[in-house]
Scaffold this active site. Structure first.
Site, PDB file in Angstrom:
ATOM      1  N   GLU A 178       0.818  -1.230   0.000  1.00 58.56           N
ATOM      2  CA  GLU A 178       0.000   0.000   0.000  1.00 58.56           C
ATOM      3  C   GLU A 178       0.851   1.279   0.000  1.00 58.56           C
ATOM      4  O   GLU A 178       0.659   2.167   0.834  1.00 58.56           O
ATOM      5  CB  GLU A 178      -0.976  -0.013   1.194  1.00 58.56           C
ATOM      6  N   GLU A 298      -5.195  -8.695  -0.170  1.00 55.52           N
ATOM      7  CA  GLU A 298      -5.963  -8.378   1.041  1.00 55.52           C
ATOM      8  C   GLU A 298      -7.421  -8.194   0.630  1.00 55.52           C
ATOM      9  O   GLU A 298      -7.719  -7.275  -0.142  1.00 55.52           O
ATOM     10  CB  GLU A 298      -5.463  -7.096   1.722  1.00 55.52           C
TER      11      GLU A 298
HETATM   12  O1  AHR Z   1      -5.064  -5.960   7.181  1.00 59.26           O
HETATM   13  C1  AHR Z   1      -4.949  -4.810   7.957  1.00 59.26           C
HETATM   14  C2  AHR Z   1      -4.277  -3.657   7.228  1.00 59.26           C
HETATM   15  O2  AHR Z   1      -5.085  -3.255   6.150  1.00 59.26           O
HETATM   16  C3  AHR Z   1      -2.957  -3.975   6.568  1.00 59.26           C
HETATM   17  O3  AHR Z   1      -1.887  -3.840   7.449  1.00 59.26           O
HETATM   18  C4  AHR Z   1      -2.873  -2.942   5.484  1.00 59.26           C
HETATM   19  O4  AHR Z   1      -2.128  -3.373   4.387  1.00 59.26           O
HETATM   20  C5  AHR Z   1      -4.320  -2.648   5.143  1.00 59.26           C
HETATM   21  O5  AHR Z   1      -4.569  -1.288   5.129  1.00 59.26           O
END
Ligand code: AHR
Length: 500
Positions: A178, A298
């Protein structure tokens, strides 16, 4: 939305209408150094079920049951301040550091080698991530060397000296996390990150040309710079990158409007389509023959609020972001899984974020392990789709108007075909408050061989006291062999129906 007595869909299902093979790596998950994910989660040396390496065996058993093909590690936001060298070698010499991303203390008693052990015990494949925040291309190449070279070099010999003779042969590597987000340590503009990631991936591939690298796409489709960021980073790093990462989390806009929340999979599908178009634009502009696929590394339902945040800062292994999921959350996860399967032509890796305790399907306590509602759809998709061909079930599906996402389908469906057994496995999620009648026309006469459903009240949650409020159960059926099949899907339901 208004309640409807009966909504009708008609779908044509033919084994030759193949989208793609559903890769095993689509059923991955994610472990980050945050809250009780690592410390007091998968790693708890003083727990009764911990083995000699401090890994909780009740957790690895649940992970195996969940069917997790791969685990991304060690972050997440944590990654962008992490020096992987702190987490190897003699534990008594490892430094205690700050985990600046989550305001925690990082004792470094769990690092790369411990993670590899966890993966081995849980029967899953490691997916590593390299720090592109405070870290350099050199650091990334060194970690690749530590993990993947057999010996004869400084870092591969270090691994051997640390007791791990064989290389880990890690295939998938995330190049940062990110990096567009202002919350990310050392976030940077797209051109800068794209250049840095390209050089890091290049060095990593010099070390091991067989690896697959993942470039950070936008941290969310809602980001104001999506998909411009994605285009810009791809322009810089196209040659040394194999996948673009997509991240997405869903929650309620309005807690009273469940059908709006359950419109999230339609938004997820649009997100993937836009990302496809962005990658294909860069491919065309570069006159390249190479397609960029997706690592949705994610994805999940994530409800935020003070009740889920840290109770104490600068501690180790304390609760953080511990969502307790209900039946509606499980429906949403099932819908999101249909989208992953239906986009299997380009989604080759995906990670449910996260695995244990932190926005996770598995919760731990001193007394044991709890399978949350969201555990069940993931388990069923993983067990039933891996390695099969996803089929495009074409036809007519009515829509409804959702407050957040406009017109969305009144039924989510995905179909996989098992050519060896001659079986269709169909997954249906009804996101509406009324029954949906699905009229299915197959390419041959079939009958129902199995029917399962998610059991539970709309907002029922599993707990350590009542662990089975939401689970997958058999559903009664009668079936006549025919190419035409009619199934009724109840309001707010998830069903798996196997036709043979
Ligand atoms: O999964 C929790 C957080 O969400 C992670 O650390 C990040 O990559 C995302 O914003």
């Amino acid at each position: 939305m208004k309640e409807k007595a009966q909504t009708k869909c008609s779908l044509f299902i033919c084994s030759q209408n193949v989208i793609s093979r559903v890769e095993e790596s689509v059923f991955g998950s994610f472990v980050e150094h945050i809250g009780r994910s690592v410390y007091n989660g998968i790693y708890q040396p003083e727990h009764a079920t911990a083995d000699k390496d401090g890994i909780r065996i009740d957790v690895t058993e649940a992970v195996k049951e969940l069917g997790v093909s791969l685990v991304r590690y060690p972050g997440g936001n944590f990654l962008s301040g992490y020096d992987w060298r702190d987490g190897i070698g003699d534990k008594s010499c490892r430094p205690v550091r700050t985990n600046l991303a989550w305001k925690e203390i990082e004792p470094n008693t769990f690092g790369t080698d411990e993670f590899m052990k966890f993966c081995e015990k849980a029967g899953t494949e490691p997916m590593m991530a390299v720090n592109m925040g405070t870290g350099t291309a050199r650091d990334a190449a060194d970690l690749t060397e530590y993990c993947n070279l057999s010996g004869g070099t400084y870092w591969s010999e270090k691994r051997k000296a640390n007791g791990h003779e064989k290389p880990y042969d890690v295939k998938y590597w995330c190049v940062g996390n990110e990096m567009d987000g202002c919350w990310q340590m050392c976030a940077m503009p797209a051109e800068e990150y794209g250049r840095k990631a390209n050089e890091a991936a290049k060095l990593m591939k010099f070390v091991d040309p067989s690896i697959k690298t993942v470039l950070c796409g936008s941290s969310s489709s809602k980001s104001p710079t999506f998909p411009v960021w994605d285009r810009k980073v791809l322009e810089q790093a196209y040659d040394n990158i194999d996948f673009l990462s997509l991240h997405t989390y869903y929650t309620y806009a309005d807690r009273a409007d469940v059908s709006d929340f359950l419109a999230s999979p339609a938004d997820f599908d649009r997100y993937i389509r836009t990302a496809k178009a962005t990658c294909d634009y860069v491919k065309a502009a570069k006159k390249s023959g190479k397609d960029i696929d997706f690592a949705v590394d994610e994805w999940n339902v994530w409800h935020t609020g003070s009740e889920y945040d840290h109770t104490e800062n600068w501690t180790v292994g304390k609760p953080c972001l511990e969502n307790v999921y209900d039946y509606a959350d499980a429906l949403c996860v099932a819908g999101l899984l249909t989208v992953l399967v239906n986009n299997s032509d380009r989604v080759k890796v995906a990670c449910l974020a996260q695995l244990v305790n932190v926005i996770a399907p598995i919760l731990t306590s001193e007394s044991g392990v709890l399978r949350q509602s969201t555990f069940y759809p993931f388990r069923e998709f993983s067990a039933r789709c891996r390695g099969l061909e996803a089929i495009d079930a074409v036809g007519y599906v009515p829509t409804y108007k959702s407050a957040s996402y406009g017109d969305v389908p009144a039924l989510y469906k995905s179909v996989c075909y098992d050519a060896e057994k001659g079986e269709y496995v169909c997954f249906f999620v009804n996101p509406t408050g009324g029954a949906v009648q699905a009229e299915l026309t197959f390419d041959r006469a079939v009958s129902i061989a199995e029917r399962k459903t998610l059991k539970g009240e709309l907002h029922a949650k599993n707990s350590f006291e009542n662990p089975d409020c939401v689970s997958i159960v058999d559903k009664q059926f009668t079936s006549v062999k025919s190419a035409s099949q009619k199934v009724e899907l109840q309001s707010y339901s998830f069903e798996i129906i196997k036709f043979k």
